[in-house]
Design a protein around this motif. Structure first.
Motif, short mmCIF file in Angstrom:
data_model
loop_
_atom_site.label_atom_id
_atom_site.label_comp_id
_atom_site.label_asym_id
_atom_site.label_seq_id
_atom_site.Cartn_x
_atom_site.Cartn_y
_atom_site.Cartn_z
N VAL B 35 32.56 40.44 36.27
CA VAL B 35 33.10 41.80 36.31
C VAL B 35 34.62 41.85 36.13
CG1 VAL B 35 33.37 43.90 37.70
CG2 VAL B 35 31.20 42.68 37.69
N THR B 36 35.32 40.96 36.77
CA THR B 36 36.78 41.08 36.76
C THR B 36 37.47 40.09 35.82
OG1 THR B 36 36.93 39.65 38.72
CG2 THR B 36 36.87 42.02 39.11
N GLY B 127 38.72 36.85 41.63
CA GLY B 127 38.85 38.28 41.43
C GLY B 127 37.84 39.06 42.21
N ASP B 128 37.92 38.92 43.52
CA ASP B 128 37.01 39.61 44.42
C ASP B 128 37.62 39.58 45.81
OD1 ASP B 128 33.75 40.32 44.53
OD2 ASP B 128 34.64 39.72 46.44
N SER B 129 37.64 40.71 46.46
CA SER B 129 38.38 40.81 47.73
C SER B 129 37.76 39.96 48.84
CB SER B 129 38.45 42.26 48.18
OG SER B 129 37.15 42.77 48.39
N GLY B 143 41.82 37.18 47.42
CA GLY B 143 41.23 38.09 46.46
C GLY B 143 42.32 38.60 45.55
N ILE B 144 42.05 38.62 44.24
CA ILE B 144 43.09 39.01 43.28
C ILE B 144 42.54 40.00 42.26
CG2 ILE B 144 44.44 36.89 43.55
CD1 ILE B 144 43.17 35.79 41.02
N GLY B 145 43.44 40.71 41.60
CA GLY B 145 43.06 41.62 40.52
C GLY B 145 43.08 40.89 39.19
N THR B 146 42.74 41.63 38.16
CA THR B 146 42.54 41.00 36.85
C THR B 146 43.83 40.44 36.25
OG1 THR B 146 40.59 42.35 36.46
CG2 THR B 146 41.66 41.44 34.53
N SER B 147 44.96 41.13 36.45
CA SER B 147 46.22 40.59 35.91
C SER B 147 46.54 39.25 36.55
CB SER B 147 47.37 41.57 36.15
OG SER B 147 47.17 42.75 35.42
#
Lengths: 207, 475
Positions: B35-36, B127-129, B143-147
């Motif tokens: 997903v991410t 990429g998952d909290s 947990g990280i975001g896509t950037s």
């Protein structure tokens, strides 16, 4: 809005839009079913989808449906905005809708980090000041707000509201390094040295 | 003055201080899912960058994977497209992918520990909290975001500011029918959903160290629900024995050297903390949420709180929650009827969760009208549960037995609530709309409590079922 990855971001100027309420989670900002995509394009229309539309797809009263806010660039929020899932789809959906800066009482950590990494200033501000700004924007939606990163203020008409942006985020926005990939890769030697001292990457012989 | 595990691991992985004041932190293990990650790979391609450490990057598919009919192509064209993108990216960049054919597929936070990828003293990003889960091993999971996924793919590093550390000391002993899930729900209820902002949580005390690794994972998993991006437990013998012998664990003499390292990174006895919070496990009772965030939870013996009694900033959220849930202030949660029982998610879908839930449903039947299903966290857990006869116990009781995935924790696959259904759920989030229906309602609780609710058709004190023999089925 499309930015180059090393753009200096100091000032965002445009109308504001208020989203009231504490603890607004990223599932509310972008419901998971809209994350079935391999790009972020087109996410803007799904921002706050379940609050903007009822089960039959009829529009509900919501700032994001309000024509008077359609040109907004500055999102005003309350406390702990963006909690929950780490999905960058949330700030991406806001950005695709037109948001270029967020100002609120507080932000969830991952959300704020995602905003900075996208070049979106996330400024915090006291409850009372946020309330005043929301009131201004609700009564005069056309009011132009100016979010200033260096000065850490929001200017509305001639009034100034003091806020705060964490130093690292502020430096990144002002230095044009909010997109950190190039910066992180600029010292490959240091990355290699770190890897060489980590016991678990060296059969636990070193360290 | 001694140092905490968090600061030791951070210092060891710190590459340098960046010009903006953040640290460049080396990431020892990068876990990715469908997903991410696709947008991150796309950004990499646009910049002509490679994956720096493909051998430290591992992929699985969990969020969109259907749990009923898993044959390809998936009936959901969008899910199929995401799956194809991950297959393409992992092939192109030479990243190991635990796909549906591997026999190792499952929720990313379940399979990392299961395969021995998750080890003490390493840094992990995903990429998952719920990457905080891996902290159960004394790892530091972000947990990280896509950037940031793009950053980690390209440089094996992330730019991040060092948080403070709060020690959460849970002493005493859990009573029968009270679990790790109840500990973390209580912590979040006490400290609030943003109480952990800017902190890493160190969970300590006898009640934490008495837990299995699986219980520790449940606690660390939900750190983010309390606002803390990172949660961890210091490694001990339980940790070491769990990791021993797993596929990616060090072998032979290297394992002995690893144990030395793992022990060395545990927090010193005189470590300094920025804050300390204590909780007594002896008096803890089963917890359940009544509202629409994980902090809105009470013990089964308590009544739902009065809005007027809350701090002003919580009142509006609480009033909205009562309206959505159609619950009243001052009511007991026991007896609240349910439509759906969901046993699954990265919080509570491990073998010990399934064993405990199965022990409740054994010899009993799911209440007619309740849709109950089990989604094991991984293919390995599913196989083990089948071997142990747990699958049969669940199916005999009227539960559906499904394939591994995130499923109805977030409703990205066909498993969703319908309309205004109310769900007893072993997952981690009760946000409005979280389980796939904008009007859906979620009650978070332990897996054993989910099993008890499934059997009675309403919220039930699992301690009553634990002490009572089931009545003969059909009676």
């Amino acid at each position: 809005m499309s930015r180059t990855t090393d753009e200096i971001i100091d000032e965002i100027t445009g109308p504001g839009i208020p989203i009231r309420g504490n603890d607004i989670d990223t599932d509310a900002i972008i419901p998971a079913r809209f994350m079935k995509c391999v790009t972020f394009e087109g996410l803007g229309e799904y921002a706050f989808y379940d609050e903007r539309y009822d089960a039959d797809g009829n529009t509900r009263p919501h700032p994001f449906n309000d024509e008077r806010h359609s040109q907004a660039k500055v999102l005003l929020v309350n406390s702990n905005f963006g909690c929950g899932s780490s999905r960058e789809h949330a700030p991406q959906a806001l950005a695709k809708w037109g948001i270029e800066a967020v100002v609120g009482e507080s932000f969830a950590e991952i959300f704020a980090g995602n905003c900075t990494a996208m070049g979106i200033p996330a400024m915090t501000m006291d409850h009372d000041k946020i309330e005043e700004l929301m009131h201004i924007v609700e009564s005069e939606p056309a009011t132009v707000l100016s979010v200033r990163v260096r000065e850490q203020i929001v200017q509305a008409d001639r009034r100034v509201f003091e806020g705060s942006i964490p130093p690292a985020s502020r430096n990144s926005l002002l230095g044009g390094t909010w997109d950190s990939t190039a910066l992180l890769l600029s010292r490959r030697d240091a990355i290699r040295e770190t890897a060489e001292r980590l016991p678990y990457l060296n059969d636990f012989v070193r360290g | 003055m001694g140092r905490s595990l968090f600061n030791k691991v951070w210092d060891l992985h710190k590459v340098r201080t960046l010009e903006n004041g953040q640290d460049q932190l080396f990431i020892g293990l990068h876990l990715i899912h469908e997903v991410t990650s696709p947008q991150a790979f796309q950004m990499l391609k646009e910049r002509g960058l490679d994956v720096l450490h493909p051998e430290r990057t591992f992929a699985t598919v969990d969020h969109i994977v259907p749990t009923a009919a898993q044959s390809r192509p998936f009936s959901d064209g969008l899910a199929e497209e995401m799956m194809k993108a991950l297959e393409q990216n992992t092939r192109e960049y030479d990243i190991e992918f635990f796909n549906l054919e591997s026999g190792d597929q499952g929720i990313v936070h379940i399979i990392g520990p299961e395969l021995g990828l998750t080890q003490p003293g390493i840094t992990i990003a995903c990429g998952d909290s719920h990457t905080s889960t891996h902290g159960a091993f004394g790892a530091i999971g972000f947990g990280i975001g896509t950037s940031q996924i793009r950053d980690v793919l390209a440089s094996q590093c992330m730019a991040i500011s060092r948080p403070k550390v709060r020690r959460i000391q849970v002493d005493g002993k859990l009573q029968p029918g009270v679990y790790a899930k109840d500990i973390i729900l209580k912590i979040i209820a006490d400290l609030g959903v943003k109480g952990g902002l800017g902190y890493a949580y160190e969970y300590a005390g006898s009640a934490v160290h008495d837990l299995s690794m699986e219980g520790r994972m449940t606690i660390c998993n939900m750190s983010i629900e309390g606002g803390a991006r990172v949660g961890y437990v210091n490694p001990d013998d339980t940790t070491i024995e769990y990791v021993r012998g797993r596929r990616y664990a060090p072998k032979g003499e290297a394992f002995d050297r690893a144990v030395e390292y793992w022990k060395s990174i545990a927090s010193d006895a005189d470590a300094e903390y920025d804050d300390v919070y204590t909780l007594d496990a002896n008096t803890l009772e089963p917890m359940i949420t009544w509202g629409t965030n994980p902090g809105q939870a009470i013990g089964l013996g308590e009544e739902t709180p009065a809005v007027d009694s809350m701090p002003p900033e919580q009142r509006e959220v609480a009033a909205k929650a009562y309206r959505h849930m159609e619950l009243q202030e001052g009511q007991s949660m026991e007896g609240v009827p349910i439509d759906v029982a969901f046993l699954g998610s990265c919080t509570n879908s491990r073998i010990s969760d399934l064993r405990e839930a199965a022990s409740i449903v054994k010899g009993r039947r799911v209440k007619p009208g309740v849709r109950a299903f089990v989604v094991p966290g991984s293919m390995r857990i599913a196989r083990q549960a089948e071997e142990e006869g747990l699958m049969k116990t669940f199916e005999d009781a009227g539960f559906e037995w499904r394939g591994a995935g995130c499923s109805m924790c977030l409703g990205m696959n066909p498993d969703k609530l319908q309309g205004r259904e109310i769900c007893a759920s072993s997952s981690n989030r009760n946000f409005i709309g979280r389980q796939g229906a904008p009007g859906g309602r979620t009650l978070l609780m332990s897996p054993a409590m989910v099993a008890a609710a499934a059997v009675n058709g309403h919220v039930t004190d699992v301690r009553e079922l634990k002490t009572r023999e089931p009545e003969p089925v059909g009676a």
